[in-house]
Design a protein around this motif. Structure first.
Motif, PDB file in Angstrom:
ATOM      1  N   LYS A  16      16.574  19.558  55.269  1.00 53.64           N
ATOM      2  CA  LYS A  16      16.932  20.757  54.246  1.00 53.64           C
ATOM      3  C   LYS A  16      17.889  20.361  53.297  1.00 53.64           C
ATOM      4  N   GLN A  17      17.718  19.031  52.542  1.00 57.01           N
ATOM      5  CA  GLN A  17      18.783  18.657  51.745  1.00 57.01           C
ATOM      6  C   GLN A  17      18.624  19.519  50.404  1.00 57.01           C
ATOM      7  N   SER A  18      17.404  19.934  50.018  1.00 54.34           N
ATOM      8  CA  SER A  18      17.352  20.546  48.699  1.00 54.34           C
ATOM      9  C   SER A  18      18.112  21.909  48.876  1.00 54.34           C
ATOM     10  N   GLU A  19      17.993  22.609  49.749  1.00 53.43           N
ATOM     11  CA  GLU A  19      18.247  23.883  50.494  1.00 53.43           C
ATOM     12  C   GLU A  19      19.863  23.996  50.502  1.00 53.43           C
ATOM     13  N   SER A  20      20.456  22.779  51.025  1.00 56.98           N
ATOM     14  CA  SER A  20      21.897  22.864  51.367  1.00 56.98           C
ATOM     15  C   SER A  20      22.502  22.438  49.810  1.00 56.98           C
ATOM     16  N   GLN A  21      21.932  21.806  49.187  1.00 53.07           N
ATOM     17  CA  GLN A  21      22.545  21.494  47.961  1.00 53.07           C
ATOM     18  C   GLN A  21      22.447  22.635  46.885  1.00 53.07           C
ATOM     19  N   SER A  22      21.608  23.814  47.239  1.00 54.86           N
ATOM     20  CA  SER A  22      21.633  24.484  46.058  1.00 54.86           C
ATOM     21  C   SER A  22      22.265  26.006  46.870  1.00 54.86           C
ATOM     22  N   PHE A  23      22.599  26.007  48.356  1.00 59.33           N
ATOM     23  CA  PHE A  23      23.076  27.054  48.792  1.00 59.33           C
ATOM     24  C   PHE A  23      24.740  27.360  48.281  1.00 59.33           C
ATOM     25  N   PRO A  24      24.991  28.295  48.097  1.00 68.71           N
ATOM     26  CA  PRO A  24      26.371  28.613  47.338  1.00 68.71           C
ATOM     27  C   PRO A  24      27.372  28.403  48.497  1.00 68.71           C
ATOM     28  N   GLU A  25      28.454  27.761  48.066  1.00 69.99           N
ATOM     29  CA  GLU A  25      29.582  27.370  48.924  1.00 69.99           C
ATOM     30  C   GLU A  25      30.302  28.609  49.331  1.00 69.99           C
ATOM     31  N   LEU A  26      29.944  28.784  50.826  1.00 70.38           N
ATOM     32  CA  LEU A  26      30.904  29.672  51.468  1.00 70.38           C
ATOM     33  C   LEU A  26      31.548  29.368  52.855  1.00 70.38           C
ATOM     34  N   THR A  27      32.477  29.637  53.151  1.00 69.81           N
ATOM     35  CA  THR A  27      33.374  28.852  54.259  1.00 69.81           C
ATOM     36  C   THR A  27      33.876  30.338  55.116  1.00 69.81           C
ATOM     37  N   VAL A  28      33.477  29.954  56.618  1.00 68.64           N
ATOM     38  CA  VAL A  28      33.657  30.767  57.530  1.00 68.64           C
ATOM     39  C   VAL A  28      35.409  30.229  58.185  1.00 68.64           C
ATOM     40  N   GLN A  29      36.387  31.242  57.905  1.00 68.26           N
ATOM     41  CA  GLN A  29      37.535  30.863  58.518  1.00 68.26           C
ATOM     42  C   GLN A  29      37.814  32.008  59.514  1.00 68.26           C
ATOM     43  N   ALA A  30      38.413  31.389  60.873  1.00 72.80           N
ATOM     44  CA  ALA A  30      38.633  32.235  62.138  1.00 72.80           C
ATOM     45  C   ALA A  30      39.918  31.618  62.619  1.00 72.80           C
ATOM     46  N   GLU A  31      40.775  32.595  62.967  1.00 73.39           N
ATOM     47  CA  GLU A  31      42.262  32.232  63.684  1.00 73.39           C
ATOM     48  C   GLU A  31      42.274  33.141  64.946  1.00 73.39           C
ATOM     49  N   GLY A  32      42.652  32.548  65.855  1.00 75.03           N
ATOM     50  CA  GLY A  32      42.843  33.468  67.097  1.00 75.03           C
ATOM     51  C   GLY A  32      43.195  32.415  68.453  1.00 75.03           C
ATOM     52  N   THR A  33      43.372  33.258  69.675  1.00 74.65           N
ATOM     53  CA  THR A  33      43.663  32.551  70.940  1.00 74.65           C
ATOM     54  C   THR A  33      42.504  32.279  71.672  1.00 74.65           C
ATOM     55  N   ALA A  34      42.208  31.003  72.106  1.00 78.09           N
ATOM     56  CA  ALA A  34      41.095  30.781  72.999  1.00 78.09           C
ATOM     57  C   ALA A  34      41.495  30.175  74.322  1.00 78.09           C
ATOM     58  N   GLU A  59      37.662  26.297  60.839  1.00 76.31           N
ATOM     59  CA  GLU A  59      37.143  26.492  59.209  1.00 76.31           C
ATOM     60  C   GLU A  59      35.411  25.717  59.300  1.00 76.31           C
ATOM     61  N   TYR A  60      34.626  26.652  58.797  1.00 79.53           N
ATOM     62  CA  TYR A  60      33.324  26.100  59.063  1.00 79.53           C
ATOM     63  C   TYR A  60      32.513  26.311  57.733  1.00 79.53           C
ATOM     64  N   VAL A  61      32.259  25.286  57.058  1.00 83.66           N
ATOM     65  CA  VAL A  61      31.343  25.444  55.699  1.00 83.66           C
ATOM     66  C   VAL A  61      29.670  25.757  56.084  1.00 83.66           C
ATOM     67  N   ILE A  62      29.443  27.166  55.464  1.00 79.19           N
ATOM     68  CA  ILE A  62      27.889  27.288  55.640  1.00 79.19           C
ATOM     69  C   ILE A  62      27.489  26.642  54.523  1.00 79.19           C
ATOM     70  N   ASP A  63      26.356  25.884  54.869  1.00 76.18           N
ATOM     71  CA  ASP A  63      25.627  25.138  54.012  1.00 76.18           C
ATOM     72  C   ASP A  63      24.009  25.195  53.874  1.00 76.18           C
ATOM     73  N   SER A  64      23.656  26.228  54.471  1.00 74.91           N
ATOM     74  CA  SER A  64      22.214  26.609  54.558  1.00 74.91           C
ATOM     75  C   SER A  64      21.868  28.209  54.515  1.00 74.91           C
ATOM     76  N   TYR A  65      20.950  28.749  54.398  1.00 74.61           N
ATOM     77  CA  TYR A  65      20.506  30.104  54.523  1.00 74.61           C
ATOM     78  C   TYR A  65      20.497  30.417  56.209  1.00 74.61           C
ATOM     79  N   LYS A 114      41.435  36.664  63.673  1.00 75.20           N
ATOM     80  CA  LYS A 114      41.011  37.006  62.103  1.00 75.20           C
ATOM     81  C   LYS A 114      39.961  36.077  61.677  1.00 75.20           C
ATOM     82  N   LEU A 115      39.085  36.989  61.158  1.00 76.85           N
ATOM     83  CA  LEU A 115      37.617  36.315  60.681  1.00 76.85           C
ATOM     84  C   LEU A 115      37.544  36.783  59.357  1.00 76.85           C
ATOM     85  N   THR A 116      37.152  35.617  58.534  1.00 73.15           N
ATOM     86  CA  THR A 116      37.003  35.861  57.087  1.00 73.15           C
ATOM     87  C   THR A 116      35.881  34.875  56.414  1.00 73.15           C
ATOM     88  N   VAL A 117      34.903  35.427  55.628  1.00 74.53           N
ATOM     89  CA  VAL A 117      34.287  34.463  55.077  1.00 74.53           C
ATOM     90  C   VAL A 117      34.567  34.361  53.407  1.00 74.53           C
TER      91      VAL A 117
END
Length: 193
Positions: A16-34, A59-65, A114-117
């Motif tokens: 899915k290279q074409s989709e991941s190249q065009s997908f807007p750059e969003l990052t999920v950030q989570a902090e907590g105890t596990a 920290e996880y970069v979302i790179d596709s729909y 704490k969870l933020t995109v």
């Protein structure tokens, strides 16, 4: 103990290279105890699991729909919640190399995390206008996108970029929506009065 992990978008995924190249750059950030579970082998006797409490910063970069849909429910309607925070965090923990589990017993809630995109205003706007493929005119998509951005902001799941994107959609499409909550979010996020 604190640890940080990120995913790598350079893993050779060509499907899915074409989709991941065009997908807007969003990052999920989570902090907590596990709890980190580690198998302990007692030299030929029974195996057992050792539980170690850790503080995680994921920290996880979302790179596709598809990844957006698997982490954040795009319709925000399951179980009457905007987002099932506990489920999102469990999905993030499942992606880590070692075995981690949340300490919370609730499947949907994660009050101790704490969870933020995060993303730029352009990335948020593109997500709802281009990638979500909502049916209808640009005006309909902008209206639905603004509503969903408002829901994410109300759930403390999105950053200031989402508020800026909503303001741009309201202005660009002349939407009949109050910009006040988005203006307040931008002011809070930038420290302006």
């Amino acid at each position: 103990m604190a640890s940080k992990t990120t995913n790598s978008s350079q893993t050779g995924k060509q499907a899915k290279q074409s989709e991941s190249q065009s997908f807007p750059e969003l990052t999920v950030q989570a902090e907590g105890t596990a709890d980190r579970l580690r198998r302990v082998n007692e030299t030929g006797k029974a195996d057992c699991l050792e539980t170690v409490e850790v503080e995680l910063a994921v920290e996880y970069v979302i790179d596709s729909y598809d990844e957006w849909c698997s982490l954040i429910d795009p319709d925000y309607v399951k179980h009457g919640r905007t987002v099932e925070k506990g489920t999102v965090i469990d999905d993030l923990l499942d992606r880590l190399e070692e075995h981690y589990r949340r300490q919370s017993s609730s499947r949907y809630e994660a009050s101790d995390w704490k969870l933020t995109v995060t993303g730029s205003a352009t990335a948020w706007r593109r997500l709802f206008m281009e990638c979500m493929q909502l049916r209808g005119s640009d005006l309909d998509r902008a209206d639905k996108g603004t509503l969903r951005l408002k829901q994410l902001l109300a759930a403390d799941l999105a950053d200031t970029g989402a508020a800026l994107a909503a303001l741009e959609l309201i202005n660009q499409h002349g939407l009949d929506a109050s910009p006040d909550s988005f203006i307040d979010e931008v002011a809070d996020g930038t420290g302006c009065e």
